[in-house]
Structure formats: C-alpha cells, structure tokens
Motif scaffolding. Structure first.
Motif, PDB file in Angstrom:
ATOM      1  N   ALA A 116      -5.072   6.618   7.260  1.00  0.00           N
ATOM      2  CA  ALA A 116      -4.395   6.881   8.529  1.00  0.00           C
ATOM      3  C   ALA A 116      -2.940   7.266   8.310  1.00  0.00           C
ATOM      4  O   ALA A 116      -2.396   8.132   9.007  1.00  0.00           O
ATOM      5  N   VAL A 117      -2.280   6.640   7.324  1.00  0.00           N
ATOM      6  CA  VAL A 117      -0.878   6.968   7.034  1.00  0.00           C
ATOM      7  C   VAL A 117      -0.755   8.410   6.545  1.00  0.00           C
ATOM      8  O   VAL A 117       0.108   9.181   7.016  1.00  0.00           O
ATOM      9  N   LEU A 118      -1.599   8.832   5.621  1.00  0.00           N
ATOM     10  CA  LEU A 118      -1.528  10.200   5.119  1.00  0.00           C
ATOM     11  C   LEU A 118      -1.971  11.207   6.176  1.00  0.00           C
ATOM     12  O   LEU A 118      -1.458  12.330   6.229  1.00  0.00           O
ATOM     13  N   SER A 119      -2.932  10.832   7.022  1.00  0.00           N
ATOM     14  CA  SER A 119      -3.361  11.729   8.088  1.00  0.00           C
ATOM     15  C   SER A 119      -2.223  12.023   9.046  1.00  0.00           C
ATOM     16  O   SER A 119      -2.052  13.167   9.494  1.00  0.00           O
ATOM     17  N   SER A 120      -1.427  11.002   9.358  1.00  0.00           N
ATOM     18  CA  SER A 120      -0.278  11.232  10.234  1.00  0.00           C
ATOM     19  C   SER A 120       0.835  11.980   9.514  1.00  0.00           C
ATOM     20  O   SER A 120       1.517  12.819  10.109  1.00  0.00           O
ATOM     21  N   SER A 121       1.026  11.684   8.225  1.00  0.00           N
ATOM     22  CA  SER A 121       2.094  12.350   7.473  1.00  0.00           C
ATOM     23  C   SER A 121       1.829  13.844   7.329  1.00  0.00           C
ATOM     24  O   SER A 121       2.738  14.669   7.478  1.00  0.00           O
ATOM     25  N   PHE A 122       0.572  14.242   7.072  1.00  0.00           N
ATOM     26  CA  PHE A 122       0.206  15.650   6.925  1.00  0.00           C
ATOM     27  C   PHE A 122      -0.197  16.286   8.249  1.00  0.00           C
ATOM     28  O   PHE A 122      -0.403  17.500   8.299  1.00  0.00           O
ATOM     29  N   ASP A 123      -0.362  15.469   9.290  1.00  0.00           N
ATOM     30  CA  ASP A 123      -0.841  15.934  10.593  1.00  0.00           C
ATOM     31  C   ASP A 123      -2.207  16.604  10.458  1.00  0.00           C
ATOM     32  O   ASP A 123      -2.484  17.641  11.043  1.00  0.00           O
ATOM     33  N   LEU A 124      -3.073  15.970   9.672  1.00  0.00           N
ATOM     34  CA  LEU A 124      -4.437  16.433   9.464  1.00  0.00           C
ATOM     35  C   LEU A 124      -5.395  15.351   9.946  1.00  0.00           C
ATOM     36  O   LEU A 124      -5.269  14.187   9.551  1.00  0.00           O
ATOM     37  N   ALA A 125      -6.334  15.721  10.790  1.00  0.00           N
ATOM     38  CA  ALA A 125      -7.279  14.747  11.339  1.00  0.00           C
ATOM     39  C   ALA A 125      -8.422  14.502  10.362  1.00  0.00           C
ATOM     40  O   ALA A 125      -8.861  15.413   9.649  1.00  0.00           O
ATOM     41  N   PHE A 158       2.824  10.498  -3.280  1.00  0.00           N
ATOM     42  CA  PHE A 158       3.244  10.849  -1.922  1.00  0.00           C
ATOM     43  C   PHE A 158       4.566  10.146  -1.618  1.00  0.00           C
ATOM     44  O   PHE A 158       4.654   8.920  -1.697  1.00  0.00           O
ATOM     45  N   LYS A 159       5.572  10.912  -1.253  1.00  0.00           N
ATOM     46  CA  LYS A 159       6.911  10.381  -1.018  1.00  0.00           C
ATOM     47  C   LYS A 159       7.041   9.925   0.433  1.00  0.00           C
ATOM     48  O   LYS A 159       7.067  10.740   1.363  1.00  0.00           O
ATOM     49  N   LEU A 160       7.085   8.612   0.620  1.00  0.00           N
ATOM     50  CA  LEU A 160       7.223   8.036   1.960  1.00  0.00           C
ATOM     51  C   LEU A 160       8.436   7.134   2.072  1.00  0.00           C
ATOM     52  O   LEU A 160       8.572   6.398   3.050  1.00  0.00           O
ATOM     53  N   ALA A 161       9.345   7.197   1.064  1.00  0.00           N
ATOM     54  CA  ALA A 161      10.498   6.293   1.069  1.00  0.00           C
ATOM     55  C   ALA A 161      11.447   6.591   2.216  1.00  0.00           C
ATOM     56  O   ALA A 161      12.104   5.686   2.734  1.00  0.00           O
ATOM     57  N   GLN A 162      11.545   7.837   2.647  1.00  0.00           N
ATOM     58  CA  GLN A 162      12.452   8.217   3.734  1.00  0.00           C
ATOM     59  C   GLN A 162      11.700   8.467   5.032  1.00  0.00           C
ATOM     60  O   GLN A 162      12.155   9.258   5.866  1.00  0.00           O
ATOM     61  N   LYS A 163      10.571   7.822   5.207  1.00  0.00           N
ATOM     62  CA  LYS A 163       9.752   7.990   6.405  1.00  0.00           C
ATOM     63  C   LYS A 163       9.629   6.668   7.154  1.00  0.00           C
ATOM     64  O   LYS A 163       9.534   5.597   6.545  1.00  0.00           O
ATOM     65  N   ASP A 164       9.621   6.771   8.475  1.00  0.00           N
ATOM     66  CA  ASP A 164       9.278   5.624   9.313  1.00  0.00           C
ATOM     67  C   ASP A 164       7.768   5.518   9.402  1.00  0.00           C
ATOM     68  O   ASP A 164       7.074   6.512   9.668  1.00  0.00           O
ATOM     69  N   VAL A 165       7.226   4.327   9.159  1.00  0.00           N
ATOM     70  CA  VAL A 165       5.785   4.112   9.183  1.00  0.00           C
ATOM     71  C   VAL A 165       5.472   3.007  10.187  1.00  0.00           C
ATOM     72  O   VAL A 165       5.999   1.896  10.080  1.00  0.00           O
ATOM     73  N   LEU A 171       0.828  -1.206   0.000  1.00  0.00           N
ATOM     74  CA  LEU A 171       0.000   0.000   0.000  1.00  0.00           C
ATOM     75  C   LEU A 171       0.863   1.258   0.000  1.00  0.00           C
ATOM     76  O   LEU A 171       0.511   2.261  -0.643  1.00  0.00           O
ATOM     77  N   LEU A 172       1.980   1.227   0.710  1.00  0.00           N
ATOM     78  CA  LEU A 172       2.881   2.382   0.684  1.00  0.00           C
ATOM     79  C   LEU A 172       3.474   2.590  -0.703  1.00  0.00           C
ATOM     80  O   LEU A 172       3.659   3.734  -1.150  1.00  0.00           O
ATOM     81  N   ALA A 173       3.767   1.490  -1.410  1.00  0.00           N
ATOM     82  CA  ALA A 173       4.278   1.613  -2.781  1.00  0.00           C
ATOM     83  C   ALA A 173       3.206   2.186  -3.706  1.00  0.00           C
ATOM     84  O   ALA A 173       3.504   2.977  -4.611  1.00  0.00           O
ATOM     85  N   VAL A 174       1.946   1.815  -3.497  1.00  0.00           N
ATOM     86  CA  VAL A 174       0.852   2.375  -4.303  1.00  0.00           C
ATOM     87  C   VAL A 174       0.726   3.873  -4.054  1.00  0.00           C
ATOM     88  O   VAL A 174       0.526   4.659  -4.997  1.00  0.00           O
ATOM     89  N   LEU A 175       0.859   4.295  -2.791  1.00  0.00           N
ATOM     90  CA  LEU A 175       0.782   5.721  -2.485  1.00  0.00           C
ATOM     91  C   LEU A 175       1.887   6.502  -3.186  1.00  0.00           C
ATOM     92  O   LEU A 175       1.664   7.617  -3.681  1.00  0.00           O
ATOM     93  N   GLU A 176       3.077   5.936  -3.233  1.00  0.00           N
ATOM     94  CA  GLU A 176       4.193   6.662  -3.832  1.00  0.00           C
ATOM     95  C   GLU A 176       4.137   6.644  -5.353  1.00  0.00           C
ATOM     96  O   GLU A 176       4.435   7.654  -6.011  1.00  0.00           O
ATOM     97  N   LEU A 202     -20.453   8.251   0.159  1.00  0.00           N
ATOM     98  CA  LEU A 202     -19.566   8.904  -0.799  1.00  0.00           C
ATOM     99  C   LEU A 202     -18.830   7.816  -1.563  1.00  0.00           C
ATOM    100  O   LEU A 202     -17.965   7.135  -1.015  1.00  0.00           O
ATOM    101  N   GLN A 203     -19.191   7.630  -2.834  1.00  0.00           N
ATOM    102  CA  GLN A 203     -18.610   6.571  -3.645  1.00  0.00           C
ATOM    103  C   GLN A 203     -17.438   7.119  -4.449  1.00  0.00           C
ATOM    104  O   GLN A 203     -17.551   8.163  -5.107  1.00  0.00           O
ATOM    105  N   VAL A 204     -16.317   6.416  -4.410  1.00  0.00           N
ATOM    106  CA  VAL A 204     -15.089   6.851  -5.090  1.00  0.00           C
ATOM    107  C   VAL A 204     -14.556   5.696  -5.922  1.00  0.00           C
ATOM    108  O   VAL A 204     -14.853   4.524  -5.661  1.00  0.00           O
ATOM    109  N   ARG A 205     -13.741   6.043  -6.920  1.00  0.00           N
ATOM    110  CA  ARG A 205     -13.137   5.043  -7.798  1.00  0.00           C
ATOM    111  C   ARG A 205     -11.629   4.931  -7.606  1.00  0.00           C
ATOM    112  O   ARG A 205     -11.068   3.867  -7.808  1.00  0.00           O
ATOM    113  N   LYS A 206     -10.980   6.033  -7.264  1.00  0.00           N
ATOM    114  CA  LYS A 206      -9.528   6.038  -7.102  1.00  0.00           C
ATOM    115  C   LYS A 206      -9.168   6.646  -5.755  1.00  0.00           C
ATOM    116  O   LYS A 206      -9.982   7.344  -5.127  1.00  0.00           O
ATOM    117  N   VAL A 207      -7.937   6.415  -5.355  1.00  0.00           N
ATOM    118  CA  VAL A 207      -7.489   6.917  -4.056  1.00  0.00           C
ATOM    119  C   VAL A 207      -7.427   8.438  -4.064  1.00  0.00           C
ATOM    120  O   VAL A 207      -7.622   9.079  -3.026  1.00  0.00           O
TER     121      VAL A 207
END
Length: 452
Positions: free
Chosen positions: A373-382, A344-351, A334-339, A438-443
């Motif tokens: 949850a990963v992006l919420s913590s990365s951006f510090d947005l609830a 979203f660059k998470l290669a140099q982040k501890d998860v 899932l982290l590879a899909v995000l990047e 709320l129906q979505v097709r992509k992330v």
C-alpha cells in the motif's frame, strides 16, 4: 469487637504494606500504593489444622466429565466462551465506558427464554434499564428480574430467595460489603466482593457475569487479583467512532483464548457479524492507489481487511509518520527495509497508514500488504483488482512464511479473489483451489508481480 487498621495496597498487583512506599516491591510499579481501611474479626482464626471433607485422589483415578454449558443465544458470545456459559463459572467482561458492555449483556438476557435471570444494577435505575430494553427488543422474557442494589449482603439475600439460573452484576466497582469500611470501588472492596461472589457461584452452581471498568492504561480497574479470581476474562474493545466491536478472550478456564467475536453497533443494539470480510472491504476500489487487501487472522478466524496508505512530500523539515490500527514502530521498521533492501527512498516523505474499519491488527502477515500500500501510493499505481496477499517481511527483505495459510487462501477464494501473493512454502502445490497462488521469497519479486 472487630479491630480496624490502615494498610497501603498496590492498585496494580494487590500487594499490601504497613506504610506507604513509592515503588511496589512486588510488581515494580511507581506511585500505586493507596490507603485502605481493613477490619479484622478476632473470632476468625486462620490457623486451623483440622481436616476438611476434601480428600486427596490419585490423578489416574480422576474421571473426566463434560462441563454443562448454557446457550447464550448469541453465536459470537458462545464462540468466545468456548461453546456456552459453564454453570457455576464467574465471567468478567471489561471495556471502556460506553463501548456497549451493558447493552451486550442486556440484549443477551432478553433473548434467553426459560432461564430465570437476576440483573443487579448498581449504576442505572430500573427506568433506565427499561428504556434500553425497549430499544433492544419488543418482547420480554417471563423470568427476567431487575434489582437496583449495591450492598453485597442484600444481593445475596435476594439471590437466595429467588435462586436464579443466571446472575449479572453491573458493575463490580459499585458493589460493597459491610465487612470492610473502605468506600465502594476501592481495592479491598473489589477483591472481597469478587471472592464472595465466586464462592456463591461455586456453591450454588449459578453462573455469574461481572461487568468491570477499565483504567486510563486500558487494563481492568482494580488489582490483577480480580482477574485471577474469575474463571474467564473477556475484553470488549473497539473505537466509539466506528460501528465494529470485538470481543476477545484474555483468560478462559473452560475454553480457548484464541477465539474472537465481532459485533456491529446499531441503533437497536449489537448485531452479530458472521462474515466480517464482506463488511471490512471497500466495494468500489478499482483504480484507487494506496490500497492493498490483507488476508489476516485474529484468533482462529480468517478475514480480509483493507490497508490504506498515503505517501506525500514532506512539507516541513521532519517527515511525519502516522499509523492507525497498526504498530507505528513496526511501520517504521518496514519503511527502513524498503529503503535499505529494495532501494525506495522514503526518508523525505510523509507516510500515513490506516487499517480500514477501525480495527487494531497485530498479525505479522499484514507486513506485505502494508509495504504494498505504501509503494502503491508513492508511485500512484493501483494494485490489480482481485489481488490479496499475506506475508511477514524480515529485516533482510525476505518474505517469511505465515501460519494457517490454508485458511487464508480459502477465505480469499470464498470472497471471489482471483490471485493471492503468499510466501514460498512447502505443501501448497497440491491444494485444489481455483485462486491463483503466487509464491515469492523477497519483496522485489512481489513488487515485480504487482507493479510490473
């Protein structure tokens, strides 16, 4: 006179060999052959061709009848068993040491009134069982008998005299028969004792509960033939550091294997959890980043769980990846899909990822809550209060449909959630629900809704 010989038996599958071998030719496991002493009675002859009492019948002539079931006075246990304990069935309950197998069985016996029960204990004394019973209940049934015995022949002798309506054997690894010279707990002893108990259960119509140990790999100790002998295999699992316990049905000849029972460990025993969603969610989570609510399904039961993530800058050269209650390899995917797909660059982040409550979840529908949850913590947005979600994330970044989405929606609405992010599916537009779907097709579409 009985003849004694030595054979080597595979502890994984039960196959035997006249000599030791490194790799089992039946199951392919390495270093699993152990030496066993077997005794053969020359008076017994297996090559008899005499016709027995059983006769072949046409399939269309077989009449169906409903199995008589015994109420265990436990809604969760009855659900996992398929509606109750079938008379004459052999049920195996496995789990880690100290997880609560004996506590569950003993408190169930103490609730059953009017059923003569025989509790055979090969590990604990009568005084130890009495101390546990006083902690679990202040009242005792009139027909509950305790027998501290490990000899199979003596157990059957007492059972014939008492004729109980329910028998418990704690545990099968401590029972031994005099027909075999090997020590208790060996493969030969476990196999022969289980087969003899199965014959007793079928001939007398007495249901029997067996408690079994598990090995270091997490499977029930002894060969797989033990699980083939019994009618039902129940797995009692959970983390000893958390209060929740889960009862899963791995095999059930009289019911479904998709049922799930949830308990809460307390000082006075195990308490049935009728609505696990209310216990697994944090009450005051408004304004907290790194949290997302997932509408998951375990077995056939929907419940909402909380996924927690923490993303921080890597202090050392190699970023850390840690997951509790979720498959680590799937989290890395899932982290590879995000990047790759979302940028979203998470290669140099501890998860760090955690499923609250100590649960282990394999439902692919929590993929979307995990990356949220990963992006919420990365951006510090609830994530906005009152939002839950469910959806499987594909390698191309699409949100794939999930099964039983109607049950997930109804569970979220029952707990007061105001909106739910789900995959785009047919047939949901006509649902009469108050929760906003709320129906979505992509992330990317989901992230625009969640983080504006």
């Amino acid at each position: 006179m009985a003849k004694t010989k030595t054979v080597y038996v595979c502890s994984a599958c039960g196959a035997d060999s006249p000599k030791w071998t490194g790799k089992c030719p039946a199951c392919g496991a390495w270093n699993t052959y152990v030496e066993e002493i077997v005794t053969k009675d020359p008076g017994a002859r297996a090559g008899s061709f005499e016709r027995g009492d059983a006769r072949p019948h046409l399939l269309r002539d077989v009449t169906l009848k409903e199995e008589a079931r015994m109420d265990m006075q436990d809604a969760e246990l009855n659900r996992v068993l398929g509606g109750g304990l079938v008379k004459g069935s052999l049920v195996l309950i496995g789990g880690e040491p100290g997880i609560g197998k004996s506590t569950l069985v003993l408190q169930t016996v103490l609730k059953m009134q009017g059923v003569k029960t025989l509790y055979v204990s090969g590990e604990e004394s009568a005084q130890q069982l009495k101390l546990r019973a006083e902690r679990l209940s202040k009242t005792y049934p009139d027909d509950c008998f305790i027998l501290c015995e490990t000899g199979l022949e003596q157990i059957f002798a007492h059972a014939r005299d008492m004729q109980p309506g329910l028998m418990i054997v704690d545990s099968i690894q401590t029972v031994h028969t005099e027909m075999i010279d090997s020590s208790p707990g060996s493969i030969s002893q476990v196999r022969e004792c289980s087969a003899a108990i199965l014959k007793y259960a079928k001939e007398t119509g007495t249901p029997v509960l067996l408690i079994g140990h598990i090995n270091k790999e997490g499977s029930i100790a002894g060969p797989k033939v033990l699980e083939h002998i019994v009618d039902t295999v129940l797995q009692f699992e959970g983390d000893q550091h958390y209060m929740y316990r889960i009862m899963r049905s791995i095999k059930n000849r009289f019911g479904s294997t998709s049922e799930l029972g949830i308990y809460e460990m307390r000082a006075d025993g195990l308490r049935e959890v009728g609505n696990p969603s209310e216990l697994l969610l944090t009450q005051n989570r408004d304004g907290l980043s790194g949290m997302a609510i997932a509408a998951a399904i375990e077995g056939v039961r929907p419940f909402l769980i909380e996924t927690q993530a923490l993303v921080s800058s890597a202090v050392y050269g190699m970023p850390q990846r840690s997951s509790t209650g979720f498959d680590l390899r799937r989290m890395n995917m899932l982290l590879a899909v995000l990047e790759k797909r979302a940028g979203f660059k998470l290669a140099q982040k501890d998860v760090f990822l955690n499923i609250a409550g100590g649960l282990k979840v394999n439902d692919p529908a929590i993929d979307l809550p995990v990356i949220t949850a990963v992006l919420s913590s990365s951006f510090d947005l609830a994530v906005e209060q009152g939002t839950c979600m469910a959806g499987e994330v594909g390698l191309s970044g699409e949100i794939r449909p999930v099964n039983r989405v109607e049950q997930r929606i109804q569970e979220a609405e029952k707990l007061g959630f105001t909106r739910m992010i789900i995959p785009r599916m047919k047939g949901l537009d006509g649902m009469n629900v108050k929760i906003k779907l709320l129906q979505v097709r992509k992330v990317e579409e989901a992230f625009k809704i969640l983080f504006k």
